[in-house]
Scaffold this motif. Structure first.
Motif, PDB file in Angstrom:
ATOM      1  N   LYS A 451       0.813  -1.137  -0.130  1.00 54.21           N
ATOM      2  CA  LYS A 451      -0.025   0.191   0.044  1.00 54.21           C
ATOM      3  C   LYS A 451       0.875   1.359   0.042  1.00 54.21           C
ATOM      4  O   LYS A 451       1.934   1.375   0.717  1.00 54.21           O
ATOM      5  CB  LYS A 451      -0.835  -0.109   1.323  1.00 54.21           C
ATOM      6  CG  LYS A 451      -2.021  -1.006   1.254  1.00 54.21           C
ATOM      7  CD  LYS A 451      -2.899  -0.972   2.697  1.00 54.21           C
ATOM      8  CE  LYS A 451      -3.578   0.210   2.399  1.00 54.21           C
ATOM      9  NZ  LYS A 451      -4.732   0.180   3.549  1.00 54.21           N
ATOM     10  N   LEU A 452       0.339   2.371  -0.673  1.00 56.68           N
ATOM     11  CA  LEU A 452       1.202   3.454  -0.841  1.00 56.68           C
ATOM     12  C   LEU A 452       0.742   4.351   0.532  1.00 56.68           C
ATOM     13  O   LEU A 452      -0.267   4.715   0.626  1.00 56.68           O
ATOM     14  CB  LEU A 452       0.697   4.223  -2.108  1.00 56.68           C
ATOM     15  CG  LEU A 452       1.609   5.496  -2.369  1.00 56.68           C
ATOM     16  CD1 LEU A 452       2.956   5.079  -2.513  1.00 56.68           C
ATOM     17  CD2 LEU A 452       1.091   6.223  -3.800  1.00 56.68           C
ATOM     18  N   GLY A 458       6.136  13.087   4.958  1.00 52.36           N
ATOM     19  CA  GLY A 458       4.999  13.404   4.223  1.00 52.36           C
ATOM     20  C   GLY A 458       5.362  12.931   2.640  1.00 52.36           C
ATOM     21  O   GLY A 458       4.716  12.874   1.632  1.00 52.36           O
ATOM     22  N   ASN A 459       6.485  12.173   2.513  1.00 58.83           N
ATOM     23  CA  ASN A 459       7.053  11.627   1.147  1.00 58.83           C
ATOM     24  C   ASN A 459       6.230  10.364   0.951  1.00 58.83           C
ATOM     25  O   ASN A 459       6.160   9.372   1.883  1.00 58.83           O
ATOM     26  CB  ASN A 459       8.482  11.299   1.344  1.00 58.83           C
ATOM     27  CG  ASN A 459       9.105  12.591   1.303  1.00 58.83           C
ATOM     28  OD1 ASN A 459       8.968  13.753   0.773  1.00 58.83           O
ATOM     29  ND2 ASN A 459      10.422  12.522   1.948  1.00 58.83           N
ATOM     30  N   GLN A 464       4.623  -2.547   3.192  1.00 58.35           N
ATOM     31  CA  GLN A 464       3.764  -4.015   3.222  1.00 58.35           C
ATOM     32  C   GLN A 464       2.902  -4.296   4.341  1.00 58.35           C
ATOM     33  O   GLN A 464       3.141  -3.847   5.424  1.00 58.35           O
ATOM     34  CB  GLN A 464       4.818  -5.303   2.994  1.00 58.35           C
ATOM     35  CG  GLN A 464       4.202  -6.696   3.147  1.00 58.35           C
ATOM     36  CD  GLN A 464       4.807  -7.748   2.808  1.00 58.35           C
ATOM     37  OE1 GLN A 464       5.367  -7.929   1.700  1.00 58.35           O
ATOM     38  NE2 GLN A 464       5.324  -8.420   3.900  1.00 58.35           N
ATOM     39  N   HIS A 465       1.669  -4.506   4.208  1.00 60.73           N
ATOM     40  CA  HIS A 465       0.509  -4.623   5.301  1.00 60.73           C
ATOM     41  C   HIS A 465       0.144  -5.734   5.166  1.00 60.73           C
ATOM     42  O   HIS A 465      -0.105  -6.629   4.265  1.00 60.73           O
ATOM     43  CB  HIS A 465      -0.568  -3.611   5.033  1.00 60.73           C
ATOM     44  CG  HIS A 465      -0.211  -2.025   5.128  1.00 60.73           C
ATOM     45  ND1 HIS A 465      -0.365  -1.343   6.389  1.00 60.73           N
ATOM     46  CD2 HIS A 465       0.558  -1.244   4.375  1.00 60.73           C
ATOM     47  CE1 HIS A 465       0.124  -0.424   6.155  1.00 60.73           C
ATOM     48  NE2 HIS A 465       0.712   0.005   4.632  1.00 60.73           N
TER      49      HIS A 465
END
Length: 502
Positions: A451-452, A458-459, A464-465
């Motif tokens: 996931k992004l 803030g970058n 991985q989740h």
């Protein structure tokens, strides 16, 4: 009556003795020289004159669950003539939920086993055994006349041998090579063959289990049009010379008989084409089938799905393992559901046919797969238990469920169900509600997903989740879509933040 005159008993005394039925009553009869007719003396007198036999204690098939209608005797744990104390186990009974041990309520001797081991479908209230009190002659106990004969013990059916056909005297018949074999035809193939005056023996059956299909008939029509085959003309049968004693044959209406039903296969022998084997259904299987059908046909199911991040739960679990505390992800899910139900009592309800009932305690049913079917032992008052206590309860109840040792109070009731197929590699699924409960939560496996997200500055970055998909089936009569959505949102927040589960 002769014995009473020899003993010089007056008529009131005789009527008293003949009407004496309570074996536990003690006392003296007045007006007969103070003759004691207590339990011991009266029984000895009657036994000696054979005017009255022992009044045995009847053991009946009990109701061991709310939905039980019949029971099976699995095993007798006591033998005839063996002493029994109150609380001793008499036999094992298979109910519609589990195998339960029947305990004795009185002291005595097991005098007669009326229903043997292996007997099935014994109706509630049926006599299964007789007991007598200690000191009584258990060998003289007879089955009461008003009791029907016990059902026979079910045995596997013996292989059926074809019965020999009666021989009918008839003259020798000549073989006719042109007689077509009896083939199984599909309806469409039969119509085509009759229309074009063809026979199935002129072609080859390619359908399943040797059925002559429509395509096979069309091939014969093409061959006839090409002149490669001619019309089929059955040979005329010779005149019958059978005697008048031969029964008349049934008139065949159509040229091609309908396909016959496949025969049942014989145990121990290889199955022939088109046969099948019947599988005997246990009481548990029959009740599961009945309740699932009733649930899907009478309960309006609604479904809601959510993805939950297990990252924090897995971290806490690793820390607990270091302290030698073994808990599973499913234990966290049970705890999260219990906490959420405590926060939202409107979901902790049942529907009894007349209306919803809110339950005071959060009792979570956990689905456990066994050889005999699915059973749901209950974690009582789960909202008041910690993670480790829930884990211990699940282990004990799961083992008892697989061994068939659950007591009725351990699987009856419940306010909310959880079914987890994640350990079998299932990503997500929907479960059937277990009435009278209003909801069941279906849990899939946790899986890695990229996931992004944003870092502290803030970058954007990929992380991985570990996600699981949960789907809640809810009874729309009690839990509407809005309430089910809020429940899943709260459950997701609790599961993703283990500190809320303390």
């Amino acid at each position: 009556m002769a014995a009473s005159w020899r003993l010089r008993c007056n008529q009131p005394l005789l009527r008293y003795l003949l009407g004496f039925s309570s074996r536990r009553s003690l006392g003296l009869v007045q007006g007969a020289a103070a003759w004691p007719v207590g339990r011991g003396a009266s029984w000895r007198w009657f036994h000696g004159t054979q005017l009255l036999q022992a009044d045995p204690i009847k053991i009946l098939m009990p109701s061991l669950s709310p939905t039980m209608e019949q029971g099976n005797i699995v095993k007798w744990l006591k033998k005839e003539g063996e002493a029994v104390s109150a609380g001793d186990s008499l036999c094992e009974i298979e109910t519609d939920k589990a195998v339960v041990t029947l305990d004795a309520n009185d002291d005595g001797i097991l005098a007669k086993i009326v229903v043997e081991e292996g007997a099935k479908n014994i109706q509630l209230g049926s006599l299964i055994a007789l007991m007598v009190e200690e000191g009584e002659d258990w060998k003289q106990v007879a089955i009461p006349k008003d009791v029907s004969a016990p059902p026979p013990v079910s045995k596997p059916p013996a292989p059926t041998q074809p019965s020999p056909q009666p021989q009918i005297p008839c003259p020798a018949r000549k073989e006719h090579k042109g007689t077509p074999p009896r083939l199984r035809l599909s309806p469409a193939a039969r119509n085509i063959l009759e229309k074009h005056s063809l026979d199935a023996s002129q072609g080859t059956a390619t359908g399943p289990r040797g059925i002559f299909t429509k395509e096979d008939a069309l091939k014969l029509v093409e061959l006839k049009q090409m002149g490669k085959i001619t019309e089929f003309r059955p040979a005329s049968a010779p005149p019958s010379t059978l005697s008048a004693s031969v029964p008349p044959q049934a008139t065949v209406g159509a040229s091609y008989p309908r396909p016959m039903i496949p025969a049942v296969s014989i145990p121990g022998q290889p199955n022939a084409a088109g046969t099948f084997t019947e599988i005997p259904a246990s009481n548990i299987r029959r009740v599961i089938a009945k309740r699932l059908t009733e649930s899907k046909s009478t309960v309006p199911h609604a479904y809601a799905t959510a993805d939950c991040d297990l990252g924090a739960v897995l971290k806490v679990r690793r820390d607990l393992v270091k302290d030698d505390i073994k808990v599973s992800v499913n234990d966290f899910i049970i705890r999260a559901a219990a906490v959420t139900l405590k926060q939202m009592p409107g979901v902790n309800v049942t529907w009894d046919g007349e209306g919803p009932k809110q339950l005071p305690s959060v009792d979570i049913s956990v689905a456990v797969a066994t050889d005999k079917g699915l059973i749901t032992p209950i974690i009582k008052d789960a909202a008041a238990k910690g993670i480790q206590e829930i884990a211990d309860s699940v282990k004990v109840l799961s083992k008892k469920a697989r061994d068939g040792k659950l007591m009725p109070q351990e699987y009856q009731g419940g306010s909310f169900s959880i079914s987890n197929l994640g350990m079998f590699g299932i990503d997500e699924f929907t479960a059937v509600i277990n009435p009278p409960q209003a909801c069941i939560l279906a849990v899939g496996r946790f899986r890695p997903v990229l996931k992004l997200t944003e870092d502290e500055e803030g970058n954007p970055q990929l992380r991985q989740h570990q996600l699981i998909t949960v789907t809640m089936s809810s009874d729309s009569r009690v839990v509407d879509d809005e309430l089910a959505t809020r429940f899943l949102e709260t459950f997701k927040a609790n599961l993703e933040n283990p500190m809320r589960l303390g």
